[in-house]
Scaffold this motif. Structure first.
Motif, short mmCIF file in Angstrom:
data_model
loop_
_atom_site.label_atom_id
_atom_site.label_comp_id
_atom_site.label_asym_id
_atom_site.label_seq_id
_atom_site.Cartn_x
_atom_site.Cartn_y
_atom_site.Cartn_z
N THR A 109 25.53 40.75 36.17
CA THR A 109 25.56 40.96 37.48
C THR A 109 26.28 42.26 37.93
O THR A 109 25.86 43.18 38.58
N SER A 110 27.24 42.53 37.14
CA SER A 110 28.09 43.69 37.39
C SER A 110 28.24 44.61 36.77
O SER A 110 28.64 45.92 36.91
N GLY A 111 27.59 44.60 35.16
CA GLY A 111 27.75 45.62 34.10
C GLY A 111 28.89 45.73 33.57
O GLY A 111 29.33 46.52 32.66
N VAL A 112 29.95 44.82 33.83
CA VAL A 112 31.51 44.87 33.42
C VAL A 112 31.26 44.57 31.75
O VAL A 112 30.74 43.63 31.45
N SER A 113 31.90 45.16 30.78
CA SER A 113 31.92 44.81 29.45
C SER A 113 32.83 43.86 29.12
O SER A 113 33.97 43.80 29.70
N TYR A 114 32.54 43.11 28.27
CA TYR A 114 33.59 42.18 27.56
C TYR A 114 33.72 42.27 26.05
O TYR A 114 34.34 41.64 25.44
N PRO A 135 35.71 26.20 47.34
CA PRO A 135 34.94 27.36 46.93
C PRO A 135 34.98 28.15 48.05
O PRO A 135 34.92 28.03 49.12
N PRO A 136 34.71 29.40 47.70
CA PRO A 136 34.60 30.62 48.85
C PRO A 136 33.32 30.29 49.36
O PRO A 136 32.37 29.85 48.84
N PRO A 137 33.03 30.75 50.72
CA PRO A 137 31.94 30.76 51.46
C PRO A 137 30.72 31.21 50.80
O PRO A 137 30.81 32.33 50.17
N GLU A 138 29.62 30.40 50.74
CA GLU A 138 28.42 31.14 50.27
C GLU A 138 27.82 32.51 51.16
O GLU A 138 27.16 33.26 50.52
N SER A 139 28.17 32.42 52.34
CA SER A 139 27.64 33.50 53.09
C SER A 139 28.20 34.71 52.71
O SER A 139 29.19 34.84 52.38
N LEU A 140 27.57 35.86 53.00
CA LEU A 140 27.91 37.18 52.30
C LEU A 140 28.52 37.98 53.69
O LEU A 140 28.79 39.01 53.53
N ARG A 157 37.27 42.31 49.95
CA ARG A 157 36.40 43.00 50.94
C ARG A 157 35.00 42.87 50.33
O ARG A 157 34.01 43.02 50.92
N ASN A 158 34.91 42.68 49.03
CA ASN A 158 33.65 42.65 48.29
C ASN A 158 33.42 41.27 47.99
O ASN A 158 33.92 40.33 47.19
N CYS A 159 32.14 40.79 48.57
CA CYS A 159 31.81 39.21 48.80
C CYS A 159 31.13 38.93 47.32
O CYS A 159 31.11 37.73 46.92
N SER A 160 31.04 39.85 46.14
CA SER A 160 30.43 39.57 45.22
C SER A 160 31.62 39.39 44.11
O SER A 160 31.31 39.11 42.69
N VAL A 195 40.79 44.63 37.40
CA VAL A 195 39.73 44.37 36.81
C VAL A 195 38.83 43.50 37.74
O VAL A 195 39.68 42.32 37.96
N GLU A 196 37.87 43.75 38.41
CA GLU A 196 37.17 42.75 39.45
C GLU A 196 36.04 41.84 38.68
O GLU A 196 35.36 42.18 37.70
N LEU A 197 36.35 40.60 38.90
CA LEU A 197 35.35 39.66 38.04
C LEU A 197 34.30 39.16 39.26
O LEU A 197 34.49 38.33 39.99
N PRO A 198 33.10 39.56 38.80
CA PRO A 198 31.82 38.87 39.42
C PRO A 198 31.57 37.58 38.98
O PRO A 198 31.24 36.75 40.11
#
Length: 729
Positions: free
Chosen positions: A142-147, A267-272, A310-313, A325-328
């Motif tokens: 989803t994010s392209g972040v490498s592991y 859980p965080p709200p599903e709405s974006l 601020r980033n809903c994803s 490091v932001e985690l999707p």
């Protein structure tokens, strides 16, 4: 080829694979567009390979129309190939891999394999193996972040190859090998990226568990494994290698299998929308995750947290020494202090929904792990108390409402707003005076049903109509709304057209087109020696075939051709009208249900038992039905069209009155050698009657009346089978 069931609702994908080893499935065409049972994979005349769902919609296609395709072959390597007249390869499945690479298959720069969501859900999942120009990377899809990464190269990479006993990375310039991973003890056949993010090689041995090669990609290590999903989403890996769900923020997805992960208590709200003001970040000092340090931004801790909110994803962040490091998606976490000592100074933040008061306790910089049994017991007690209290409140509210609301007498006209539904091309509303004029004061009665009476009428332009008057105010209102909303918004040549509607006093009226040849039952069940005033002549096999096809087309349109799926729920010969050319039209939508579609999901309708005994599917006993209830009813009608007698779904042990030749049991058709005795005797005298066609029609009918609704074909498939069986008609 295999039709892989995705879950209990028989939603699946089309793929293939060998029977040995891991690979019961090595390629999937329609990963994110699953199909229902009885889909069709067809190589069309124009060379396009098409996967059609049961309603004829295209779920996937090779897009090779007009490219000279003359044939298709599945090679020993697992490659599905479309080739031309010169035996040249025009399309191959190897060019569009799913989650698996076979021996001999190459992955080019820009290409990737993507994990499935789970072992039962082949939709594209959370991880992918990507060949880049200067490395081979494991990434979050989803994010392209490498592991993880492998084969870093200053020279441009040409391809990744799977070989017997190794995988190798090659230069673009001359194809020479840059590096490889060897495993001589394993005769490799497949490289697979698992739903957990693990990368494994599989061999020929049945039930082979495979060999993980994740060590070559990921430097970090947790006691539970180097791949992100070792303990699933939100899972916590302890120093002893155990997967748990900290009671302070989560509970198990499946307590019997902790490695499936956890679910958040808040859980965080599903709405974006407004995610920043609807969420908060829960702090877990000392926790880290796999390999994510490679993709970070250099910011302060407050900037890191604010950016995620601020980033809903963003579902969480890792922070260490100004590295953010932001985690999707939040996968396996473990305590870095246990692994590396306090020098790492890493903190994890998990996004959750807001709460009024904090009950989180993290002594000594760690999330406290509570006794799960106590938590589950407490939750059960609280849930039971809430349910009991809600039940009492509901009973009191209903009692007060019934006491305060006067009972309906049925003498008042329904509100005009209720009787004027708004939808395009709605039928015309008729005043009561106009209805009296049309019917000549309801002079000529055509028939009577359980809740209605039908009268003959004539419009001002001279065209004939039928006016149905619903008698019962309570039952009639539901039928009235159903028919106006359903048939008033759809148009098909095999559905009776609703031309108008109206209301007066306790009665509701529906104005239909007039269909000259009455209903199908008058033609099937009335015999020459009967004293039935409506007895009709014998229907020929050609006409019966056409009637069966027309009914199937009408139902297929209701189930798959409308914006919303329409379930008729009362298919029977009495509700099949015949026009002057003996074209069949489905009528009486009084029990119909309009069901909003849900993408690729099988729709179940919970409703009270309704319909006509003998034509009702067995699942009505549970009041949970789908479009397959109509398929069952159609199957009974199909058998009656062949036999000219009523067919009842009774068990083999059931007894029918001796000498009653008008009734047959369904199981009477199940032995094909006895079919000749169950065909309408009048058909056997026809020179054009085809017993082979009749057998095929009966076979389709028996498939439709299967006791298990999931094993019945859809109406789209039924229509296709009838078209093939009656191709000469």
């Amino acid at each position: 080829m295999q039709d892989k069931a995705r879950d209990s609702d028989s939603v699946g994908e089309i793929g293939f694979g060998p029977s040995a080893g891991k690979a019961d499935l090595i390629w999937v065409a329609n990963t994110n567009r699953p199909v229902l049972m009885y889909c069709v994979l067809e190589l069309e005349l124009d060379g396009n390979l098409v996967l059609r769902d049961s309603n004829h919609s295209i779920a996937w296609e090779s897009k090779t129309a007009g490219m000279g395709v003359v044939g298709m072959e599945l090679l020993e390597t697992g490659n599905l190939v479309l080739y031309g007249s010169a035996n040249e390869m025009i399309w191959q499945s190897f060019a569009d891999p799913h989650d698996t690479l076979s021996v001999g298959q190459r992955l080019l720069p820009g290409q990737s394999i993507v994990s499935s969501v789970s072992k039962h859900n082949f939709s594209r999942g959370y991880f992918r193996l990507l060949v880049e120009h200067d490395r081979v990377s494991l990434k979050f899809s989803t994010s392209g972040v490498s592991y993880g990464e492998w084969c870093p190269s200053k020279e441009e990479i040409g391809f990744l190859a799977v070989n017997n006993g190794s995988i190798s990375c090659h230069r673009k310039q001359d194809g020479s090998m840059i590096t490889s991973i060897t495993f001589p003890e394993t005769k490799s056949r497949f490289l697979c990226l698992l739903p957990s993010g693990d990368l494994r090689v599989y061999g020929d041995v049945v039930a082979d568990k495979g060999k993980s090669i994740i060590d070559n990609f990921v430097e970090d290590n947790s006691p539970c494994g180097k791949f992100p999903g070792s303990c699933g989403k939100y899972g916590f890996c302890t120093a002893s290698g155990e997967c748990i769900c900290p009671a302070s923020y989560s509970s198990y997805v499946d307590a019997s299998n902790p490695r499936l992960g956890c679910k958040l208590n808040r859980p965080p709200p599903e709405s974006l929308e407004n995610c920043e003001i609807s969420s908060e970040l829960e702090e877990y000092p000392g926790l880290t995750s796999v390999g994510l340090y490679k993709d970070y931004t250099d910011v302060s801790i407050e900037q890191c947290k604010s950016s995620c909110l601020r980033n809903c994803s963003c579902m969480g962040v890792l922070f260490s020494l100004h590295r953010c490091v932001e985690l999707p998606e939040v996968f396996t976490l473990w305590n870095s202090i246990d692994m590396y000592g306090s020098s790492e100074n890493i903190t994890a933040f998990v996004k959750m929904g807001l709460r009024n008061s904090r009950n989180y306790n993290a002594p000594n910089g760690r999330a406290e792990l509570y006794d799960r049994r106590k938590e589950l017991r407490s939750s059960a007690y609280i849930a039971a108390a809430i349910v009991f209290g809600a039940a009492i409140i509901l009973v009191v509210a209903v009692w007060k409402f019934n006491k305060a609301t006067p009972k309906e007498t049925g003498k008042n006209s329904p509100s005009r707003e209720l009787l004027r539904p708004e939808f395009p091309n709605a039928p015309r509303y008729c005043e009561y005076e106009e209805l009296c004029e049309i019917t000549g004061n309801f002079k000529t009665k055509l028939g009577r049903g359980g809740f209605s009476t039908v009268f003959a009428g004539v419009l001002q332009d001279g065209s004939k109509v039928e006016v149905k008057r619903l008698e019962s105010a309570r039952q009639g209102l539901k039928q009235f709304e159903a028919e106006v909303r359903t048939i008033g918004s759809i148009h098909h040549r095999n559905l009776v057209k609703l031309q108008g509607y109206g209301a007066h006093s306790q009665h509701y009226y529906l104005v239909y087109e007039f269909v000259e040849n009455l209903s199908l039952d008058k033609w099937l069940f009335s015999k020459v020696d009967d004293h039935d005033p409506d007895k009709q002549e014998q229907l020929s096999w050609k006409i019966r075939s056409r009637i069966a096809m027309d009914i199937a087309r009408g139902l297929d349109y209701l189930h798959g051709g409308c914006k919303d799926q329409v379930l008729h729920l009362d298919i029977k010969p009495q509700n099949i009208l015949l026009d002057t050319d003996f074209g069949a039209k489905i009528c009486d939508f009084g029990l119909a249900r309009l069901v909003e579609r849900s993408d690729h999901e099988k729709i179940f309708v919970n409703t009270v038992m309704r319909g006509t005994p003998g034509y009702m599917a067995p699942e009505w006993l549970h009041s949970r039905v789908t479009d397959k209830a109509d398929v069952y009813s159609f199957g009974i009608v199909l058998l009656e069209i062949v036999s000219g007698r009523k067919v009842v779904p009774l068990p083999a042990s059931a007894v029918i009155s001796q000498g009653d030749s008008r009734i047959l049991k369904v199981n009477a058709f199940e032995r094909s050698e006895l079919l000749l005795g169950h065909v309408d005797p009048g058909l056997l005298l026809e020179p054009d009657f085809d017993l082979g066609e009749a057998k095929e029609v009966v076979r389709v009918g028996l498939m439709c009346v299967h006791q298990e609704q999931l094993l019945r074909p859809s109406m789209g498939v039924v229509l296709k089978m009838l078209e093939e069986a009656l191709a000469n008609r």
